[in-house]
Write an enzyme that holds these catalytic residues in place. Structure first.
Site, PDB file in Angstrom:
ATOM      1  N   ASN A 281      -3.657  25.842 -13.421  1.00  0.00           N
ATOM      2  CA  ASN A 281      -3.180  27.048 -12.703  1.00  0.00           C
ATOM      3  C   ASN A 281      -1.670  27.137 -12.498  1.00  0.00           C
ATOM      4  O   ASN A 281      -1.123  26.508 -11.595  1.00  0.00           O
ATOM      5  CB  ASN A 281      -3.809  27.122 -11.314  1.00  0.00           C
ATOM      6  CG  ASN A 281      -5.297  27.290 -11.390  1.00  0.00           C
ATOM      7  OD1 ASN A 281      -5.790  28.219 -12.010  1.00  0.00           O
ATOM      8  ND2 ASN A 281      -6.016  26.355 -10.777  1.00  0.00           N
TER       9      ASN A 281
ATOM     10  N   GLY B 119      -6.729  35.287 -18.609  1.00  0.00           N
ATOM     11  CA  GLY B 119      -6.524  35.833 -17.277  1.00  0.00           C
ATOM     12  C   GLY B 119      -7.110  34.885 -16.262  1.00  0.00           C
ATOM     13  O   GLY B 119      -7.477  33.755 -16.603  1.00  0.00           O
TER      14      GLY B 119
ATOM     15  N   LYS C 282      -2.817  41.216  -2.286  1.00  0.00           N
ATOM     16  CA  LYS C 282      -3.750  41.736  -1.275  1.00  0.00           C
ATOM     17  C   LYS C 282      -3.121  41.713   0.119  1.00  0.00           C
ATOM     18  O   LYS C 282      -3.341  42.624   0.923  1.00  0.00           O
ATOM     19  CB  LYS C 282      -5.035  40.902  -1.273  1.00  0.00           C
ATOM     20  CG  LYS C 282      -5.933  41.177  -2.492  1.00  0.00           C
ATOM     21  CD  LYS C 282      -7.187  40.322  -2.433  1.00  0.00           C
ATOM     22  CE  LYS C 282      -8.067  40.552  -3.652  1.00  0.00           C
ATOM     23  NZ  LYS C 282      -9.356  39.840  -3.566  1.00  0.00           N
TER      24      LYS C 282
ATOM     25  N   ARG D  30     -11.117  21.574  -8.502  1.00  0.00           N
ATOM     26  CA  ARG D  30     -10.409  21.109  -9.705  1.00  0.00           C
ATOM     27  C   ARG D  30      -9.008  20.658  -9.314  1.00  0.00           C
ATOM     28  O   ARG D  30      -8.269  21.404  -8.673  1.00  0.00           O
ATOM     29  CB  ARG D  30     -10.323  22.235 -10.729  1.00  0.00           C
ATOM     30  CG  ARG D  30      -9.546  21.842 -11.978  1.00  0.00           C
ATOM     31  CD  ARG D  30      -9.455  22.972 -12.966  1.00  0.00           C
ATOM     32  NE  ARG D  30     -10.733  23.241 -13.583  1.00  0.00           N
ATOM     33  CZ  ARG D  30     -11.080  24.420 -14.092  1.00  0.00           C
ATOM     34  NH1 ARG D  30     -10.260  25.439 -14.011  1.00  0.00           N
ATOM     35  NH2 ARG D  30     -12.258  24.592 -14.656  1.00  0.00           N
TER      36      ARG D  30
ATOM     37  N   CYS E 298      -9.417  24.118 -18.033  1.00  0.00           N
ATOM     38  CA  CYS E 298     -10.765  24.652 -18.286  1.00  0.00           C
ATOM     39  C   CYS E 298     -11.453  23.921 -19.436  1.00  0.00           C
ATOM     40  O   CYS E 298     -12.638  24.130 -19.693  1.00  0.00           O
ATOM     41  CB  CYS E 298     -10.707  26.147 -18.595  1.00  0.00           C
ATOM     42  SG  CYS E 298     -10.233  27.123 -17.172  1.00  0.00           S
TER      43      CYS E 298
ATOM     44  N   TYR F 230     -13.606  30.442 -22.775  1.00  0.00           N
ATOM     45  CA  TYR F 230     -12.190  30.043 -22.691  1.00  0.00           C
ATOM     46  C   TYR F 230     -11.983  28.527 -22.883  1.00  0.00           C
ATOM     47  O   TYR F 230     -11.146  28.085 -23.659  1.00  0.00           O
ATOM     48  CB  TYR F 230     -11.652  30.496 -21.335  1.00  0.00           C
ATOM     49  CG  TYR F 230     -10.190  30.239 -21.095  1.00  0.00           C
ATOM     50  CD1 TYR F 230      -9.216  30.964 -21.759  1.00  0.00           C
ATOM     51  CD2 TYR F 230      -9.787  29.272 -20.170  1.00  0.00           C
ATOM     52  CE1 TYR F 230      -7.873  30.737 -21.508  1.00  0.00           C
ATOM     53  CE2 TYR F 230      -8.444  29.037 -19.919  1.00  0.00           C
ATOM     54  CZ  TYR F 230      -7.497  29.766 -20.590  1.00  0.00           C
ATOM     55  OH  TYR F 230      -6.169  29.535 -20.354  1.00  0.00           O
TER      56      TYR F 230
ATOM     57  N   GLU G 297      -4.882  38.774 -13.163  1.00  0.00           N
ATOM     58  CA  GLU G 297      -4.075  37.926 -12.289  1.00  0.00           C
ATOM     59  C   GLU G 297      -4.882  36.749 -11.749  1.00  0.00           C
ATOM     60  O   GLU G 297      -6.084  36.823 -11.595  1.00  0.00           O
ATOM     61  CB  GLU G 297      -3.478  38.747 -11.133  1.00  0.00           C
ATOM     62  CG  GLU G 297      -4.463  39.324 -10.151  1.00  0.00           C
ATOM     63  CD  GLU G 297      -5.138  40.615 -10.625  1.00  0.00           C
ATOM     64  OE1 GLU G 297      -5.059  40.947 -11.820  1.00  0.00           O
ATOM     65  OE2 GLU G 297      -5.790  41.271  -9.789  1.00  0.00           O
TER      66      GLU G 297
ATOM     67  N   LYS H  61     -10.194  26.270 -26.054  1.00  0.00           N
ATOM     68  CA  LYS H  61      -9.066  25.349 -25.850  1.00  0.00           C
ATOM     69  C   LYS H  61      -9.388  23.982 -26.451  1.00  0.00           C
ATOM     70  O   LYS H  61      -8.544  23.358 -27.101  1.00  0.00           O
ATOM     71  CB  LYS H  61      -8.775  25.196 -24.349  1.00  0.00           C
ATOM     72  CG  LYS H  61      -8.236  26.461 -23.684  1.00  0.00           C
ATOM     73  CD  LYS H  61      -6.878  26.813 -24.210  1.00  0.00           C
ATOM     74  CE  LYS H  61      -6.246  28.004 -23.528  1.00  0.00           C
ATOM     75  NZ  LYS H  61      -5.082  28.521 -24.254  1.00  0.00           N
TER      76      LYS H  61
HETATM   77  N1  LIG Z   1      -1.276  30.768 -16.413  1.00  0.00           N
HETATM   78  C1  LIG Z   1      -2.079  29.724 -16.243  1.00  0.00           C
HETATM   79  O1  LIG Z   1      -2.403  29.352 -15.119  1.00  0.00           O
HETATM   80  C2  LIG Z   1      -2.615  28.975 -17.438  1.00  0.00           C
HETATM   81  C3  LIG Z   1      -3.484  27.901 -17.221  1.00  0.00           C
HETATM   82  C4  LIG Z   1      -3.981  27.199 -18.316  1.00  0.00           C
HETATM   83  C5  LIG Z   1      -3.602  27.553 -19.594  1.00  0.00           C
HETATM   84  N2  LIG Z   1      -2.778  28.620 -19.796  1.00  0.00           N
HETATM   85  C6  LIG Z   1      -2.419  28.970 -21.172  1.00  0.00           C
HETATM   86  O2  LIG Z   1      -1.017  29.182 -21.274  1.00  0.00           O
HETATM   87  C7  LIG Z   1      -0.746  30.205 -22.238  1.00  0.00           C
HETATM   88  C8  LIG Z   1       0.121  31.288 -21.618  1.00  0.00           C
HETATM   89  O3  LIG Z   1      -0.537  31.818 -20.479  1.00  0.00           O
HETATM   90  P1  LIG Z   1       0.117  32.916 -19.532  1.00  0.00           P
HETATM   91  O4  LIG Z   1      -0.272  32.613 -18.146  1.00  0.00           O
HETATM   92  O5  LIG Z   1       1.555  33.079 -19.867  1.00  0.00           O
HETATM   93  O6  LIG Z   1      -0.702  34.197 -19.982  1.00  0.00           O
HETATM   94  P2  LIG Z   1      -0.209  35.708 -20.223  1.00  0.00           P
HETATM   95  O7  LIG Z   1      -1.451  36.520 -20.371  1.00  0.00           O
HETATM   96  O8  LIG Z   1       0.779  36.113 -19.199  1.00  0.00           O
HETATM   97  O9  LIG Z   1       0.538  35.585 -21.620  1.00  0.00           O
HETATM   98  C9  LIG Z   1      -0.128  35.500 -22.845  1.00  0.00           C
HETATM   99  C10 LIG Z   1       0.535  36.473 -23.796  1.00  0.00           C
HETATM  100  O10 LIG Z   1      -0.053  36.313 -25.091  1.00  0.00           O
HETATM  101  C11 LIG Z   1      -0.067  37.596 -25.682  1.00  0.00           C
HETATM  102  N3  LIG Z   1      -1.063  37.640 -26.745  1.00  0.00           N
HETATM  103  C12 LIG Z   1      -2.399  37.597 -26.617  1.00  0.00           C
HETATM  104  N4  LIG Z   1      -2.974  37.679 -27.811  1.00  0.00           N
HETATM  105  C13 LIG Z   1      -1.967  37.781 -28.724  1.00  0.00           C
HETATM  106  C14 LIG Z   1      -1.937  37.912 -30.120  1.00  0.00           C
HETATM  107  N5  LIG Z   1      -3.057  37.977 -30.835  1.00  0.00           N
HETATM  108  N6  LIG Z   1      -0.724  38.011 -30.732  1.00  0.00           N
HETATM  109  C15 LIG Z   1       0.424  37.993 -30.006  1.00  0.00           C
HETATM  110  N7  LIG Z   1       0.451  37.871 -28.667  1.00  0.00           N
HETATM  111  C16 LIG Z   1      -0.731  37.762 -28.036  1.00  0.00           C
HETATM  112  C17 LIG Z   1      -0.419  38.545 -24.552  1.00  0.00           C
HETATM  113  O11 LIG Z   1      -0.025  39.871 -24.868  1.00  0.00           O
HETATM  114  C18 LIG Z   1       0.338  37.941 -23.399  1.00  0.00           C
HETATM  115  O12 LIG Z   1       1.602  38.553 -23.216  1.00  0.00           O
HETATM  116  C19 LIG Z   1      -2.112  30.685 -22.731  1.00  0.00           C
HETATM  117  O13 LIG Z   1      -2.468  29.984 -23.886  1.00  0.00           O
HETATM  118  C20 LIG Z   1      -3.035  30.290 -21.602  1.00  0.00           C
HETATM  119  O14 LIG Z   1      -4.371  30.133 -22.044  1.00  0.00           O
HETATM  120  C21 LIG Z   1      -2.264  29.324 -18.734  1.00  0.00           C
END
Ligand SMILES: NC(=O)c1ccc[n+]([C@@H]2O[C@H](COP(=O)([O-])OP(=O)(O)OC[C@H]3O[C@@H](n4cnc5c(N)ncnc54)[C@H](O)[C@@H]3O)[C@@H](O)[C@H]2O)c1
Length: 335
Positions: A180, A81, A202, A290, A122, A151, A193, A155
């Protein structure tokens, strides 16, 4: 890749995974397996013609099932998140190590040709991010390591899995460090979010409730860059299929740096409103600055994320506004 080769995408009920499923479907791929632990009605996007599985991929057995017959595996599943989540729920973040540990092994055993891992900015050393006028982070800045607690360390160690599976076992892995990501069809309420979605919501709330004020975590000075979702899915595809990038972490982010205060001003402009700002010094704020150094991605791919923040924010605002008023009318929306 042939169009009928099986692509597996985990985290497909989430923001980036869901958009990636849609991206490959639009490219003409006919066999996509989308996986998430959430119930189907909670997925942001459900793409017709796709095999949807509701399974928790922190369990080894489920990963075996998920990877059966896979030619390419994209692991986007993680318990994650925005800052409010990753600062408070470090155990949950660390436990995502189970997901990548079992997924990469299952992908390898299933004979998958390529494996994608979604890492994060991160993972970078936080000591290099203590000034809002930050020097943009380049790939070598992850070591010596001092990642974000919880987190970020998860990674970093998962990246190492990807590198060693290539070196020792010959599995072609791709590792993108996302900075992000924002856009429609993602989390916009409920605590997970990220800043762009939270600020859009907001502002929409302030207008709807006729209370023209906004509370901002911290003092509004921290800086970040934000990548639009369309750039993110295109970048994933390019990185995954670049042989020169196998097992090599690479930034996938925008280099357009803005402060939180500037982000609020941009959303106000889109909404056509000016709000009174209250600052909450107790709110989580993360590192001071960042940004993504895109020298390496430009060199390797001749491309970098380029959607202007103003353009991406306008599309995001419009989508969140629709969700907000749909929910108000009693329609089911995914937050
Ligand atoms: N959104 C960003 O800004 C951002 C930034 C850096 C890295 N990431 C990485 O990108 C990837 C996707 O992020 P996102 O923004 O779509 O997040 P998100 O939370 O919208 O999606 C992640 C999904 O993974 C699912 N999930 C979690 N644990 C699970 C499990 N054990 N089995 C099956 N499903 C599982 C959740 O239910 C969720 O729907 C993640 O690895 C996140 O760490 C995202």
């Amino acid at each position: 890749m042939k169009k009928a080769d099986l692509i597996v995408i985990t985290g497909a009920g989430g923001f980036i995974g869901g958009n990636l499923v849609r991206y490959f479907t639009r490219k003409g791929f006919t066999r996509i397996r989308a996986v998430d632990k959430k119930a189907l009605y909670e997925w942001y996007l459900r793409t017709p013609g796709v095999e949807n599985l509701c399974l928790d991929v922190s369990h080894e057995d489920h990963c075996k099932r998920v990877c059966e017959g896979a030619v390419e595996v994209y692991n986007l599943a993680a318990d994650m998140g925005g800052m409010g989540f990753i600062e408070r729920f470090r155990v949950e973040c660390l436990r995502s190590i189970l997901i990548n540990t079992h997924m990469i092994e299952a992908a390898y055993r299933a004979g998958a040709r390529r494996y994608f891992y979604s890492s994060s900015a991160c993972a970078y050393n936080i000591l290099l991010q203590q000034d809002p006028k930050v020097r943009a982070l380049k790939e070598s800045d992850a070591y010596p390591a001092m990642a974000e607690r919880g987190y970020g360390w998860e990674k970093l160690i998962s990246e190492m899995f990807c590198q060693e599976y290539w070196v020792e076992r010959g599995l072609k892995t791709a590792i993108a460090r996302f900075h992000n990501v924002y856009g429609p069809n993602g989390t916009w309420d409920g605590g997970r979010e990220k800043a762009p979605a939270a600020i859009c919501r907001k502002v929409i709330e302030a207008i709807d409730k006729k209370d023209l004020s906004i509370t901002i975590w911290g003092d509004g000075t921290p800086t970040r860059s934000f990548m639009y979702i369309d750039d993110c899915v295109k970048g994933i595809d390019m990185i995954m299929h670049c042989d020169a990038l196998i097992a090599t972490p690479i930034n996938l982010g925008s280099s357009e740096l803005v402060s939180v205060n500037e982000l609020v001003s941009k959303v106000e402009k889109i909404a056509g409103v000016k709000l009174k700002r209250h600052y909450d010094p107790t709110g989580p704020r993360g590192v001071a600055g960042r940004n993504s150094d895109n020298t390496f991605i430009r060199k390797m791919l001749g491309w970098e994320p380029h959607t202007p923040l103003d353009k991406g924010l306008a599309a995001t605002y419009k989508w969140i506004k629709q969700q907000y008023y749909d929910r108000k009318k009693g329609k089911r929306v995914v937050e």
